[in-house]
Design an enzyme around this catalytic site. Structure first.
Site, PDB file in Angstrom:
ATOM      1  NE  ARG A 136      -7.585   4.682   2.112  1.00  0.00           N
ATOM      2  CZ  ARG A 136      -7.928   3.702   3.426  1.00  0.00           C
ATOM      3  NH1 ARG A 136      -8.923   4.480   3.539  1.00  0.00           N
ATOM      4  NH2 ARG A 136      -7.506   2.506   3.142  1.00  0.00           N
ATOM      5  NE  ARG A 140      -4.331  -1.907  -0.072  1.00  0.00           N
ATOM      6  CZ  ARG A 140      -5.285  -2.241   0.823  1.00  0.00           C
ATOM      7  NH1 ARG A 140      -5.190  -1.054   2.126  1.00  0.00           N
ATOM      8  NH2 ARG A 140      -5.829  -3.088   0.577  1.00  0.00           N
ATOM      9  CE1 TYR A 190     -12.972  -7.568   1.363  1.00  0.00           C
ATOM     10  CE2 TYR A 190     -11.346  -8.821   0.704  1.00  0.00           C
ATOM     11  CZ  TYR A 190     -12.319  -8.449   1.153  1.00  0.00           C
ATOM     12  OH  TYR A 190     -10.838  -7.592   1.957  1.00  0.00           O
ATOM     13  NE  ARG A 246      -9.900   7.328  -2.356  1.00  0.00           N
ATOM     14  CZ  ARG A 246     -11.733   7.414  -2.401  1.00  0.00           C
ATOM     15  NH1 ARG A 246     -12.250   8.424  -2.396  1.00  0.00           N
ATOM     16  NH2 ARG A 246     -12.648   6.656  -1.614  1.00  0.00           N
ATOM     17  CG  ASP A 306      -9.339  -3.168  -4.875  1.00  0.00           C
ATOM     18  OD1 ASP A 306      -8.249  -2.915  -3.560  1.00  0.00           O
ATOM     19  OD2 ASP A 306      -9.419  -4.144  -4.146  1.00  0.00           O
TER      20      ASP A 306
HETATM   21  O1  1CP Z   1       0.024  -1.667  -2.411  1.00  0.00           O
HETATM   22  C1  1CP Z   1      -0.334  -0.974  -3.156  1.00  0.00           C
HETATM   23  O2  1CP Z   1       0.406   0.028  -3.407  1.00  0.00           O
HETATM   24  C2  1CP Z   1      -1.340  -0.743  -4.531  1.00  0.00           C
HETATM   25  C3  1CP Z   1      -2.844  -0.889  -4.529  1.00  0.00           C
HETATM   26  C4  1CP Z   1      -3.766  -1.901  -3.698  1.00  0.00           C
HETATM   27  C5  1CP Z   1      -3.655  -3.208  -3.378  1.00  0.00           C
HETATM   28  C6  1CP Z   1      -1.646  -3.913  -3.389  1.00  0.00           C
HETATM   29  C7  1CP Z   1      -4.340  -0.990  -3.358  1.00  0.00           C
HETATM   30  C8  1CP Z   1      -5.131  -0.049  -2.817  1.00  0.00           C
HETATM   31  N1  1CP Z   1      -5.748  -2.773  -2.767  1.00  0.00           N
HETATM   32  C9  1CP Z   1      -4.245  -3.732  -2.852  1.00  0.00           C
HETATM   33  C10 1CP Z   1      -5.150  -5.070  -2.926  1.00  0.00           C
HETATM   34  C11 1CP Z   1      -6.190  -5.455  -1.812  1.00  0.00           C
HETATM   35  N2  1CP Z   1      -7.068  -4.629  -1.696  1.00  0.00           N
HETATM   36  C12 1CP Z   1      -6.332  -6.519  -0.666  1.00  0.00           C
HETATM   37  C13 1CP Z   1      -4.755  -7.536  -0.053  1.00  0.00           C
HETATM   38  C14 1CP Z   1      -3.611  -6.395   0.423  1.00  0.00           C
HETATM   39  C15 1CP Z   1      -3.938  -6.567   1.907  1.00  0.00           C
HETATM   40  O3  1CP Z   1      -4.492  -6.881   2.402  1.00  0.00           O
HETATM   41  O4  1CP Z   1      -3.975  -4.938   1.995  1.00  0.00           O
HETATM   42  C16 1CP Z   1      -6.970  -6.381  -0.132  1.00  0.00           C
HETATM   43  C17 1CP Z   1      -8.416  -7.076   1.175  1.00  0.00           C
HETATM   44  C18 1CP Z   1      -7.966  -5.011  -0.844  1.00  0.00           C
HETATM   45  C19 1CP Z   1      -9.398  -5.257  -0.725  1.00  0.00           C
HETATM   46  C20 1CP Z   1      -9.476  -3.803  -0.423  1.00  0.00           C
HETATM   47  N3  1CP Z   1      -9.608  -2.879  -1.096  1.00  0.00           N
HETATM   48  C21 1CP Z   1      -9.764  -3.065   1.107  1.00  0.00           C
HETATM   49  C22 1CP Z   1      -9.605  -3.843   2.550  1.00  0.00           C
HETATM   50  C23 1CP Z   1     -11.186  -3.751   2.951  1.00  0.00           C
HETATM   51  C24 1CP Z   1     -11.493  -4.647   4.295  1.00  0.00           C
HETATM   52  O5  1CP Z   1     -11.663  -5.923   4.039  1.00  0.00           O
HETATM   53  O6  1CP Z   1     -10.429  -4.506   5.315  1.00  0.00           O
HETATM   54  C25 1CP Z   1      -9.542  -1.499   1.260  1.00  0.00           C
HETATM   55  C26 1CP Z   1      -9.555  -0.446   1.943  1.00  0.00           C
HETATM   56  C27 1CP Z   1      -9.783  -1.494  -0.405  1.00  0.00           C
HETATM   57  C28 1CP Z   1      -9.922   0.532  -1.361  1.00  0.00           C
HETATM   58  C29 1CP Z   1      -7.923   0.121  -1.355  1.00  0.00           C
HETATM   59  N4  1CP Z   1      -7.304  -0.634  -2.368  1.00  0.00           N
HETATM   60  C30 1CP Z   1      -6.290   0.006  -2.208  1.00  0.00           C
HETATM   61  C31 1CP Z   1      -6.458   1.496  -1.440  1.00  0.00           C
HETATM   62  C32 1CP Z   1      -5.645   2.942  -1.781  1.00  0.00           C
HETATM   63  C33 1CP Z   1      -7.624   1.051  -1.281  1.00  0.00           C
HETATM   64  C34 1CP Z   1      -8.341   2.578  -0.344  1.00  0.00           C
HETATM   65  C35 1CP Z   1      -9.317   3.109  -1.449  1.00  0.00           C
HETATM   66  C36 1CP Z   1      -9.272   5.108  -0.667  1.00  0.00           C
HETATM   67  O7  1CP Z   1      -8.125   4.970  -1.300  1.00  0.00           O
HETATM   68  O8  1CP Z   1     -10.160   5.256  -0.074  1.00  0.00           O
END
Ligand code: 1CP
Length: 350
Positions: A28, A24, A151, A37, A74
């Protein structure tokens, strides 16, 4: 490639300093990410606009001397391309409009064509590779079948994903049908990212650790192995290193290393030396500081980096990372302290 430390470490070759990237790293906690964003209007638009996805991918690379970039996207783009309808609302998290609940829902799913339904991701990969211009390697990624199924069944995040587990217990054949189609979708998606220019691939099995051992082997590990094997028979992907990250699944490190992947991602509940003794020289290791360390003082961050490097020891095959993603409340300067400490302390000890 100007900086190939990350790829060398994945091949367990010697490096001048330990490579580091952060899960990540585009996100944010960076004000420039929040600005892009806002311009995109929504998280999904950000992912679906290759120019903007490229811009945020490069933001952490411009700010810190990181050794790899990760595609900004994502894991839920795949269920979205399968017709489930992804939205991500501020403060709510991801949501799928049409979760799969019945055998009929699952029978209706197809494997998306990456160059059509997921074309925006492939265009982003091509654009990022061009813009990186060899500065650091680009990582492509996907969710694991089990984590995506969690999911797809639940429709949103959950502490326990009890609905997904219930399907595995009540109707294992239907659960396997879902996992198999998702695994085939993931293989095509990862192979297409490799063809588009991704130089390493990572599978995020974020919710694997929710499963008891027998269930983990049957519903998560089996499909991770299927992905690793299938990528080996793809002409391009077979030469691209694959990193598997099963969070909370430390009981299964040996079995994960036996899948044929190049590296294992580790969370912070196991020490690097224990993990290295258990998997030997079969795979490289990626990890594994507690993300909360970035709330500690710069001195404490440097000390924890030093301990992690010492725990791994003077062996090839370490990619430094956190044990899970950086959180939105972190001061970016603290990440700079961590990245510099990894390079300085590892170069000094090699
Ligand atoms: O790592 C990076 O910089 C690349 C971007 C990236 C990656 C690899 C994002 C951006 N998401 C992911 C993978 C992802 N998405 C995973 C696997 C990795 C992990 O465990 O962290 C998972 C479980 C998700 C699902 C997801 N998408 C969540 C988690 C929800 C939960 O169940 O807790 C969330 C919050 C998102 C949205 C998201 N994806 C990425 C960002 C920066 C965000 C936040 C969105 C925003 O800007 O509001």
């Amino acid at each position: 490639m100007d900086n190939d430390r990350f790829l060398r470490a994945l091949r367990r070759e010697p490096v001048d300093a330990t490579p580091v990237w952060i899960m990540r790293q585009a996100g944010r906690y960076l004000p420039e990410y929040r600005a892009t964003r806002a311009r995109a209007g929504s998280f999904v638009n950000l992912c679906k606009t290759p120019e903007l996805a490229c811009e945020v991918t490069l933001q952490p690379i411009a700010r810190f001397p990181l050794d790899a970039a990760i595609l900004f996207s994502d894991i839920l783009t795949v269920p979205d391309a399968m017709g489930l309808g992804l939205s991500v609302d501020e403060g709510v998290g991801p949501r799928l409009a049409k979760p799969v609940r019945t055998r009929a829902d699952i029978d209706a799913l197809g494997v998306p064509d990456p160059e059509t339904e997921l074309r925006y991701v492939m265009d982003a990969v091509r654009l990022i590779r061009r813009e990186l211009n060899g500065k650091v390697p680009l990582i492509g990624f996907a969710g694991s079948p089990w984590t995506l199924a969690c999911y797809m069944i639940e429709g949103e995040g959950s502490a326990s994903f009890a609905r997904a587990k219930a399907l595995a217990w009540d109707d294992p054949a239907t659960m396997h049908k879902l996992l198999d189609i998702v695994a085939r979708a993931v293989v095509r998606y990862l192979a297409a990212q490799a063809a588009a220019g991704a130089q390493a691939l990572m599978v995020f099995d974020t919710w694997g650790g929710l499963l008891a051992p027998g269930l983990f082997r049957e519903f998560s590990l089996r499909y991770l192995a299927q992905i690793a094997q299938s990528l080996q028979s793809d002409n391009v992907a077979k030469s691209i290193p694959l990193i598997l990250f099963s969070k909370g699944a430390n009981g299964h490190l040996e079995a994960l290393a036996d899948t044929g992947c190049a590296a294992l991602g580790l969370d912070w509940t196991i020490s690097l030396d224990d993990a290295r003794v258990r998997v030997g020289t079969r795979v490289a290791l990626q990890g594994n500081l507690d993300p909360a360390v970035l709330h500690a003082s710069p001195d404490a961050i440097r000390a924890e980096v030093g301990k992690a490097l010492a725990s791994f020891g003077p062996h090839p095959g370490h990619v430094f990372n956190l044990g899970h993603g950086i959180t939105p409340d972190v001061d970016p300067e603290r990440l700079g302290v961590l990245v510099d400490a990894v390079h300085e302390l590892s170069a000094a000890s090699s």
